[in-house]
Design an enzyme around this catalytic site. Structure first.
Site, mmCIF file in Angstrom:
data_model
loop_
_atom_site.group_PDB
_atom_site.id
_atom_site.type_symbol
_atom_site.label_atom_id
_atom_site.label_comp_id
_atom_site.label_asym_id
_atom_site.label_seq_id
_atom_site.Cartn_x
_atom_site.Cartn_y
_atom_site.Cartn_z
ATOM 1 N N SER A 292 -78.385 -29.917 43.253
ATOM 2 C CA SER A 292 -78.392 -28.775 44.162
ATOM 3 C C SER A 292 -77.437 -29.010 45.342
ATOM 4 O O SER A 292 -76.237 -29.157 45.128
ATOM 5 C CB SER A 292 -79.829 -28.497 44.619
ATOM 6 O OG SER A 292 -79.954 -27.222 45.200
ATOM 7 N N ASP B 174 -82.261 -20.398 36.592
ATOM 8 C CA ASP B 174 -82.240 -20.884 37.980
ATOM 9 C C ASP B 174 -82.161 -19.698 38.938
ATOM 10 O O ASP B 174 -81.175 -18.962 38.948
ATOM 11 C CB ASP B 174 -81.041 -21.808 38.178
ATOM 12 C CG ASP B 174 -81.117 -22.619 39.466
ATOM 13 O OD1 ASP B 174 -81.682 -22.117 40.460
ATOM 14 O OD2 ASP B 174 -80.607 -23.747 39.487
ATOM 15 N N HIS C 268 -84.762 -24.138 38.442
ATOM 16 C CA HIS C 268 -84.058 -25.102 39.300
ATOM 17 C C HIS C 268 -84.752 -26.457 39.179
ATOM 18 O O HIS C 268 -85.733 -26.730 39.873
ATOM 19 C CB HIS C 268 -84.096 -24.587 40.741
ATOM 20 C CG HIS C 268 -83.098 -25.234 41.656
ATOM 21 N ND1 HIS C 268 -81.739 -25.138 41.458
ATOM 22 C CD2 HIS C 268 -83.272 -25.966 42.786
ATOM 23 C CE1 HIS C 268 -81.111 -25.769 42.440
ATOM 24 N NE2 HIS C 268 -82.017 -26.287 43.242
#
Length: 225
Positions: free
Chosen positions: A119, A173, A204
């Site tokens: 991320s 996601d 995610h």
């Protein structure tokens, strides 16, 4: 902005590691977040690895109403073309470079170091690695994107122009849309960066197959260095 000296957690897969993996966590997490993957990635076909999990500094994050949390840089919005924290990214890059230099002093040259991140950590790893002045073994970007992608042609260092990049993203996601990652992938491919692209049916996070694919990638890049 002064460069912080990052606190880190270290785990090894064997005595006298010959390669290092610097793994950057996501927004609001810390270095403990990915500790559990170390035994998952260990394999007889891999050399002894040192995993370094740094903690990002605590800072207010604009996107989260200014709430202080661990973040590699500030976030102003989730839009692909939102304003980006250039100073924060540069500070994060220098902090990660400190960790690379620390490994160099411990006898691990840059070409035996992999930068990885999830991320916001993915964004920091890609931003740093592509601009690093010494060849790295590889880059791993998970569920993230390449920040300041429009400056890549001017700022990418020739030393890492052929460094392999592993990019992976979940098709469900909702935090970092897959289209952001695809745009980042395309920006790198346009510069002839070798990118290995994977998608998984997940939100995610991490997928079991993803760990298998990362392990295979590590086996390839460590065998070359």
């Amino acid at each position: 902005m002064p460069t912080p000296t990052l606190e880190t957690i270290e785990r090894t897969t064997g005595p006298e590691p010959t390669h290092s993996i610097i793994w950057l966590h996501g927004l609001g997490a810390d270095g403990h977040d990915f500790e559990p993957i170390v035994p998952e990635l260990a394999h007889p076909g891999l050399p002894a690895l040192r995993f370094i999990f740094p903690h990002a500094p605590v800072r207010p994050v604009t996107l989260n109403q200014g709430m202080p949390m661990r973040a590699w840089y500030d976030l102003y919005g989730l839009d692909r073309d939102a304003r980006e924290d250039i100073d924060g990214l540069r500070a994060a890059r220098h902090a990660v470079m400190e960790l690379i230099e620390q490994e160099n002093r411990r006898g691990i040259p840059a070409e035996r170091i992999v930068l990885a991140g999830f991320s916001q950590g993915c964004a920091t790893a890609l931003y740093t690695g592509l601009r690093h002045a010494e060849r790295l073994a590889g880059l791993i970007g998970l569920s993230g994107y390449l920040p300041l992608r429009n400056t890549l042609p001017a700022e990418r260092h020739p030393a890492n122009a052929a460094t392999p990049v592993f990019m992976a993203h979940g098709t469900a996601d909702m935090v970092v849309p897959m289209s952001y990652a695809e745009t980042s992938r395309d920006a790198m491919i346009a510069q002839q960066q070798p990118v290995e692209w994977h998608t998984y049916p997940m939100p995610h996070g991490l997928h079991p197959q993803e760990l298998d694919d990362i392990r295979a990638f590590l086996m390839r890049v460590t065998a070359e260095a």
